[in-house]
Design an enzyme around this catalytic site. Structure first.
Site: not given
Ligand SMILES: [Zn+2]
Length: 409
Positions: A95, A97, A128, A162-163, A190, A385
């Site tokens: 992903h 995003d 990520d 995705e997030e 992921d 994150h």
């Molecule tokens: Zn991810």
């Protein structure tokens, strides 16, 4: 030189270029509008140019409409390289995003300016999910540059959103893109584990419930004039605890913990003072349930328990489903994608892998619900994150080698 030695050597030659691509990706923050961003359009345009440079046989864009995003769209890219046979496709889904950087004071570097230090690239999104977005692009470049025709088609799926729920990402793509087949191999790189030994194949269902018990407020000295909502709630909590644990005892060693969990969690404040009997009590449960059980059935047993309490105390108790997400059917431990991934991780990292289930949902659930096997894997220090997120450059390069194993087997 064996084919693997050739491709590993080729991938090593791209090390600098891969780091450069990470820098370009970081310059284009792709944050969901619901998280305060403009969406993925700029990042997607850059990635599309890179895919064109590599020379994929087809590159298609599937735009989900989102008026809150820049240009009103959330782009999803599907790129394919033809193999000797198109009977199946080896897919890598990543992903574009990213989550917001959070408190900038906690960052030692600019999250949108990738900074290389001691073999690591620091920046939001570097692990990520850019680490494997870049790795999957460069493995195809290596295949192309060496003039290899892989046994089967190789495909990259690069999604938005995705997030924040995948509504504009994979969930949308599965509705509009007809190209996934049951015999395909689908890898979603992921899932962080520092040594790359974990392959996620299953997840628990999630049920979050909010209960509001309504009694009748009165003075602490005259309880007979009211109905104590705290007592109603407390008895209900104890009965639910007993019923849920007794009714759903199954274990599945794929998961840690191996049982379903049923936990009363948050409790809202009722009255501010000691000498008032509360007329309302609000509490929540967080249930993580093995995929073998059906959430709807569990919920109706919860309702039955609530009815008994309502009758006993002559009160009303409402239940709200805050989250109600039935787990997808697990991908079998011996699915082709899992077996191939085991071999790939062993070849490149020398690590024996273990299949696991987790307590929350991943994006792979969309594939699994649609009837496709999908494995989720990754090798990274768990910095996603977080402030100072980083990607270990060796991991990015070696992941590409691992992906090569999947493409060439
Ligand atoms: Zn991810």
């Amino acid at each position: 030189m064996s084919e693997y030695e050739r491709i590993d050597k080729k991938i090593e030659e791209y090390r600098e270029a891969m780091v450069e691509m990470q820098k370009e990706l970081c310059k284009r923050p792709a944050i969901s509008p619901v998280s305060g961003g403009k969406g993925e359009i700029e990042k997607a345009q850059y990635i599309k140019r890179k895919l064109e440079e590599v020379g994929f046989d087809s590159i298609d864009e599937y735009d989900a409409k989102d008026p809150k995003a820049k240009k009103g769209i959330r782009p999803n890219l599907v790129a394919k390289l033809h193999g000797k046979s198109s009977e199946k496709t080896i897919w890598f889904m990543t992903h574009m995003d990213v989550v917001p950087p959070g408190d900038l004071k906690l960052w030692h570097t600019d999250p949108w300016k990738a900074t290389v230090k001691e073999g690591k690239i620091y920046g939001r999104g570097t692990t990520d999910n850019q680490q494997d977005l870049v790795a999957s692009l460069y493995v195809v470049k290596a295949i192309k540059d060496l003039g290899i025709t892989p046994p089967y088609d190789v495909g990259l799926v690069i999604v938005s959103d995705e997030e924040t729920g995948s509504k504009y990402g994979l969930s949308y793509l599965l509705k509009v893109y007809p190209g996934f087949k049951k015999e395909d191999l689908i890898l979603v790189p992921d899932f962080p584990s520092p040594d790359g030994s974990l392959i996620e194949v299953a997840e628990k269902s999630i049920m979050w419930l909010k209960f509001v018990a309504k009694g009748k407020q009165t003075h602490g000295s005259t309880p007979e004039k009211g109905i104590n909502a705290n007592r109603v709630a407390s008895e209900l909590i104890c009965r639910l605890d007993k019923m849920l644990h007794e009714s759903y005892p199954k274990r599945n060693e794929l998961f840690d913990p191996p049982n379903s969990t049923f936990e009363p969690t948050k409790r809202e404040g009722n009255v501010p003072n000691v000498n008032t009997i509360p007329g309302e009590d609000v509490f929540y449960w967080d249930c993580r349930v093995l995929p073998a059980y059906n959430l709807k059935e569990i919920f109706s047993k919860v309702e039955a328990e609530v009815k008994q309490i309502e009758k006993k105390f002559k009160v009303s108790v409402s239940i709200e489903k805050v989250m109600f997400d039935q787990a997808a059917p697990p991908t079998p431990k011996d699915a082709l994608v899992v077996e191939s991934l085991r071999k790939a991780v062993k070849r490149v990292y020398g690590v024996d892998t273990k299949t696991i289930g987790i307590g929350g949902g991943t994006v792979a659930a969309y594939f699994r619900r649609a009837g496709f096997d999908a494995a989720v894997w990754g090798k990274s220090d768990e910095t996603e994150h977080q402030p100072n997120e980083y990607c270990i450059i060796d991991n990015m390069v070696n992941d590409a080698k691992a992906f090569a194993t999947l493409c060439l087997e």
